[in-house]
Design a protein around this motif. Structure first.
Motif, PDB file in Angstrom:
ATOM      1  N   ARG A  30       4.338 -64.330   2.202  1.00  0.00           N
ATOM      2  CA  ARG A  30       4.157 -65.700   2.686  1.00  0.00           C
ATOM      3  C   ARG A  30       2.938 -66.367   2.059  1.00  0.00           C
ATOM      4  O   ARG A  30       2.857 -67.593   1.977  1.00  0.00           O
ATOM      5  CB  ARG A  30       4.026 -65.703   4.212  1.00  0.00           C
ATOM      6  N   ALA A  31       1.975 -65.546   1.626  1.00  0.00           N
ATOM      7  CA  ALA A  31       0.829 -66.060   0.895  1.00  0.00           C
ATOM      8  C   ALA A  31       1.219 -66.131  -0.577  1.00  0.00           C
ATOM      9  O   ALA A  31       1.344 -65.098  -1.241  1.00  0.00           O
ATOM     10  CB  ALA A  31      -0.376 -65.147   1.089  1.00  0.00           C
ATOM     11  N   GLN A  32       1.441 -67.339  -1.084  1.00  0.00           N
ATOM     12  CA  GLN A  32       1.958 -67.503  -2.434  1.00  0.00           C
ATOM     13  C   GLN A  32       1.016 -68.339  -3.291  1.00  0.00           C
ATOM     14  O   GLN A  32       0.458 -69.339  -2.841  1.00  0.00           O
ATOM     15  CB  GLN A  32       3.345 -68.143  -2.393  1.00  0.00           C
ATOM     16  N   ALA A  33       0.865 -67.908  -4.530  1.00  0.00           N
ATOM     17  CA  ALA A  33      -0.018 -68.596  -5.467  1.00  0.00           C
ATOM     18  C   ALA A  33       0.562 -69.938  -5.892  1.00  0.00           C
ATOM     19  O   ALA A  33       1.772 -70.176  -5.810  1.00  0.00           O
ATOM     20  CB  ALA A  33      -0.244 -67.717  -6.691  1.00  0.00           C
ATOM     21  N   ASN A  34      -0.306 -70.805  -6.393  1.00  0.00           N
ATOM     22  CA  ASN A  34       0.133 -72.138  -6.826  1.00  0.00           C
ATOM     23  C   ASN A  34       1.219 -72.097  -7.902  1.00  0.00           C
ATOM     24  O   ASN A  34       2.171 -72.886  -7.838  1.00  0.00           O
ATOM     25  CB  ASN A  34      -1.078 -72.935  -7.314  1.00  0.00           C
TER      26      ASN A  34
ATOM     27  N   ASP B 112     -12.119 -72.844 -11.055  1.00  0.00           N
ATOM     28  CA  ASP B 112     -12.983 -74.012 -11.147  1.00  0.00           C
ATOM     29  C   ASP B 112     -12.612 -74.799 -12.394  1.00  0.00           C
ATOM     30  O   ASP B 112     -11.614 -74.504 -13.054  1.00  0.00           O
ATOM     31  CB  ASP B 112     -14.453 -73.587 -11.173  1.00  0.00           C
ATOM     32  N   GLU B 113     -13.419 -75.805 -12.725  1.00  0.00           N
ATOM     33  CA  GLU B 113     -13.121 -76.643 -13.885  1.00  0.00           C
ATOM     34  C   GLU B 113     -13.087 -75.834 -15.178  1.00  0.00           C
ATOM     35  O   GLU B 113     -12.302 -76.115 -16.077  1.00  0.00           O
ATOM     36  CB  GLU B 113     -14.158 -77.763 -13.995  1.00  0.00           C
ATOM     37  N   THR B 114     -13.923 -74.818 -15.240  1.00  0.00           N
ATOM     38  CA  THR B 114     -13.925 -73.969 -16.438  1.00  0.00           C
ATOM     39  C   THR B 114     -12.597 -73.235 -16.578  1.00  0.00           C
ATOM     40  O   THR B 114     -12.035 -73.157 -17.682  1.00  0.00           O
ATOM     41  CB  THR B 114     -15.081 -72.958 -16.377  1.00  0.00           C
ATOM     42  N   PHE B 115     -12.096 -72.697 -15.451  1.00  0.00           N
ATOM     43  CA  PHE B 115     -10.795 -72.021 -15.471  1.00  0.00           C
ATOM     44  C   PHE B 115      -9.711 -72.983 -15.947  1.00  0.00           C
ATOM     45  O   PHE B 115      -8.911 -72.653 -16.828  1.00  0.00           O
ATOM     46  CB  PHE B 115     -10.468 -71.500 -14.069  1.00  0.00           C
ATOM     47  N   ARG B 116      -9.696 -74.184 -15.362  1.00  0.00           N
ATOM     48  CA  ARG B 116      -8.663 -75.161 -15.746  1.00  0.00           C
ATOM     49  C   ARG B 116      -8.759 -75.499 -17.226  1.00  0.00           C
ATOM     50  O   ARG B 116      -7.735 -75.510 -17.943  1.00  0.00           O
ATOM     51  CB  ARG B 116      -8.813 -76.424 -14.906  1.00  0.00           C
TER      52      ARG B 116
ATOM     53  N   THR C  45      -6.629 -71.493  -3.999  1.00  0.00           N
ATOM     54  CA  THR C  45      -7.556 -72.396  -4.683  1.00  0.00           C
ATOM     55  C   THR C  45      -7.286 -73.850  -4.319  1.00  0.00           C
ATOM     56  O   THR C  45      -7.752 -74.765  -4.998  1.00  0.00           O
ATOM     57  CB  THR C  45      -7.457 -72.211  -6.210  1.00  0.00           C
ATOM     58  N   GLY C  46      -6.516 -74.068  -3.235  1.00  0.00           N
ATOM     59  CA  GLY C  46      -6.318 -75.405  -2.691  1.00  0.00           C
ATOM     60  C   GLY C  46      -5.593 -76.362  -3.622  1.00  0.00           C
ATOM     61  O   GLY C  46      -4.910 -75.956  -4.566  1.00  0.00           O
ATOM     62  N   SER C  47      -5.778 -77.657  -3.353  1.00  0.00           N
ATOM     63  CA  SER C  47      -5.092 -78.682  -4.133  1.00  0.00           C
ATOM     64  C   SER C  47      -5.549 -78.665  -5.585  1.00  0.00           C
ATOM     65  O   SER C  47      -4.778 -78.977  -6.495  1.00  0.00           O
ATOM     66  CB  SER C  47      -5.338 -80.062  -3.522  1.00  0.00           C
ATOM     67  N   PHE C  48      -6.805 -78.264  -5.822  1.00  0.00           N
ATOM     68  CA  PHE C  48      -7.303 -78.158  -7.189  1.00  0.00           C
ATOM     69  C   PHE C  48      -6.452 -77.173  -7.991  1.00  0.00           C
ATOM     70  O   PHE C  48      -6.101 -77.419  -9.139  1.00  0.00           O
ATOM     71  CB  PHE C  48      -8.760 -77.693  -7.188  1.00  0.00           C
ATOM     72  N   GLY C  49      -6.113 -76.061  -7.351  1.00  0.00           N
ATOM     73  CA  GLY C  49      -5.324 -75.051  -8.027  1.00  0.00           C
ATOM     74  C   GLY C  49      -3.921 -75.516  -8.340  1.00  0.00           C
ATOM     75  O   GLY C  49      -3.384 -75.250  -9.419  1.00  0.00           O
ATOM     76  N   PHE C  50      -3.306 -76.228  -7.391  1.00  0.00           N
ATOM     77  CA  PHE C  50      -1.954 -76.718  -7.657  1.00  0.00           C
ATOM     78  C   PHE C  50      -1.984 -77.772  -8.760  1.00  0.00           C
ATOM     79  O   PHE C  50      -1.092 -77.816  -9.615  1.00  0.00           O
ATOM     80  CB  PHE C  50      -1.313 -77.290  -6.396  1.00  0.00           C
ATOM     81  N   GLN C  51      -3.010 -78.616  -8.755  1.00  0.00           N
ATOM     82  CA  GLN C  51      -3.146 -79.610  -9.829  1.00  0.00           C
ATOM     83  C   GLN C  51      -3.312 -78.933 -11.181  1.00  0.00           C
ATOM     84  O   GLN C  51      -2.789 -79.401 -12.198  1.00  0.00           O
ATOM     85  CB  GLN C  51      -4.334 -80.523  -9.533  1.00  0.00           C
ATOM     86  N   THR C  52      -4.026 -77.809 -11.195  1.00  0.00           N
ATOM     87  CA  THR C  52      -4.197 -77.061 -12.440  1.00  0.00           C
ATOM     88  C   THR C  52      -2.858 -76.557 -12.956  1.00  0.00           C
ATOM     89  O   THR C  52      -2.556 -76.668 -14.155  1.00  0.00           O
ATOM     90  CB  THR C  52      -5.155 -75.878 -12.219  1.00  0.00           C
TER      91      THR C  52
END
Length: 385
Positions: free
Chosen positions: A46-50, A116-120, A78-85
């Motif tokens: 149930r815990a699924q990655a972006n 983080d931004e570096t990862f993206r 990683t929240g909405s940031f992660g899905f946006q990535t």
């Protein structure tokens, strides 16, 4: 050449700096067609990655042209940031390939909860450079780029009747099933409809990746994807294609088991005489997940009592006092009691076979697992450090 062995595929793997080692960490695989058929199975955690959330949407129409994979970061929690990535990764790949973002699947693997931004920036840069490096012989580089704690790449190829299937896989820990296991990409130049691809993939994973249970820990990022280009122009006979796909998946699953973190024994738990296949799977999995059994095998101790204790926790149909257990060809237990002396069992070889006969029915199943070692504990005690 793995995923680029079938006609119609290109692939690449590059280093984008996601790993401190400087090793390859971003892979791209592209289906040049003429077909864009795709199917996938995903973790049931149930815990699924972006990337899982994105890919589920993208593949809902049974088509995909490309898949971008990164190691060095799971992009999970990683929240909405992660899905946006993830979304931006698909968009960047789509722009460069001249396709729609919805035709790009995304997979990630690595440490959960970081991003983080570096990862993206590194993922997007790696996607660009991988697409620039796409080649018909790039399958091996793609296989290397998806490795995390793996010690070797996992690849396989099967060919028959004018069509070919290729595959790459990664996984060394957190190997427990839920429709899929780890990250796996399968490609074929057979001409398949979306319905046929989905049915064949689910049938193959059910008896291969879904039967691999290394440590009982189910990942948040598990995905097995099948891409079909149709470039051979051949519609395969269903049974023949299913046979080859199952064999290829079993090959990759066995490679994953052999490379499990710290393992010193590759264990096949074969359950026969079961009232149903589901019962056989439940019994086999109960042993595969029993730490006392796994440590006994690590210590070269054929402790069959731990096998009976483990299967006694299930609700499968059998009489615990009418079960046979054979380890590496020596029947150490019959009808719930001692049989041959334990010292006749040789557990020195890496390959270990445990045969459990429930003596109640005609069904059977085999679960693949490994022992529990000091090295596994050490590896995972310092995974995020």
């Amino acid at each position: 050449m793995s995923v680029t062995a079938p006609q119609g595929f290109e692939a690449a793997g590059v280093s984008a700096g996601l790993k401190s080692t400087g090793k390859p960490d971003v892979a791209v695989i592209v289906n040049r067609g003429p077909r864009d058929t795709a199917a996938a199975v995903f973790t049931s955690n149930r815990a699924q990655a972006n990337p899982i959330m994105w890919s589920k949407q993208a593949i809902s129409d049974g088509s995909a042209r490309a898949i971008v994979l990164n190691s060095g970061g799971a992009n999970c929690f990683t929240g909405s940031f992660g899905f946006q990535t993830t979304h931006q990764t698909a968009e960047r790949a789509a722009e460069l390939l001249g396709i729609g973002a919805i035709d790009v699947l995304v997979c990630s693997t690595g440490l959960i909860g970081t991003g983080d931004e570096t990862f993206r920036t590194r993922v997007l840069d790696g996607t660009e450079r991988a697409i620039a490096a796409l080649a018909a012989d790039g399958g091996e580089r793609a296989a290397a780029a998806i490795m995390t704690t793996d010690t070797v790449p996992k690849t396989a190829v099967r060919a028959r009747d004018g069509w070919t299937i290729g595959g790459i896989a990664k996984g060394a820990g957190m190997l427990a099933p839920g429709l899929a296991t780890m990250l796996v990409v399968l490609t074929t130049d057979a001409d398949l409809t979306p319905e046929a691809a989905d049915a064949q993939l689910r049938a193959a994973t059910r008896t291969t990746f879904d039967r691999l249970d290394s440590d009982g820990a189910m990942s948040t990022n598990d995905q097995v994807t099948l891409l079909a280009s149709g470039a051979s122009g051949i519609v395969p006979e269903p049974d023949a294609f299913g046979e080859e796909l199952q064999a290829l998946c079993l090959d990759l699953a066995a490679q994953l088991m052999r490379d499990a973190e710290g393992a010193s024994h590759d264990i096949r738990i074969e359950v026969v005489g079961a009232a149903s296949e589901d019962d056989a799977v439940v019994v086999g999995r109960s042993v595969a997940r029993n730490n006392l059994f796994k440590t006994a095998i690590f210590g070269n101790d054929p402790n069959w009592g731990r096998v009976l204790a483990a299967i006694g926790t299930t609700d499968a149909e059998f009489d615990p006092y009418d079960v046979d257990v054979t380890i590496n060809g020596v029947r150490v237990c019959t009808q719930g009691g001692p049989d041959r002396p334990r010292d006749e069992v040789d557990l020195a070889p890496r390959d270990t076979h445990v045969l459990i006969d429930l003596r109640v029915g005609p069904d059977a199943a085999t679960i693949m697992t490994n022992d529990l070692t000091h090295a596994y504990v050490h590896e995972n005690s310092a995974y995020s450090s």
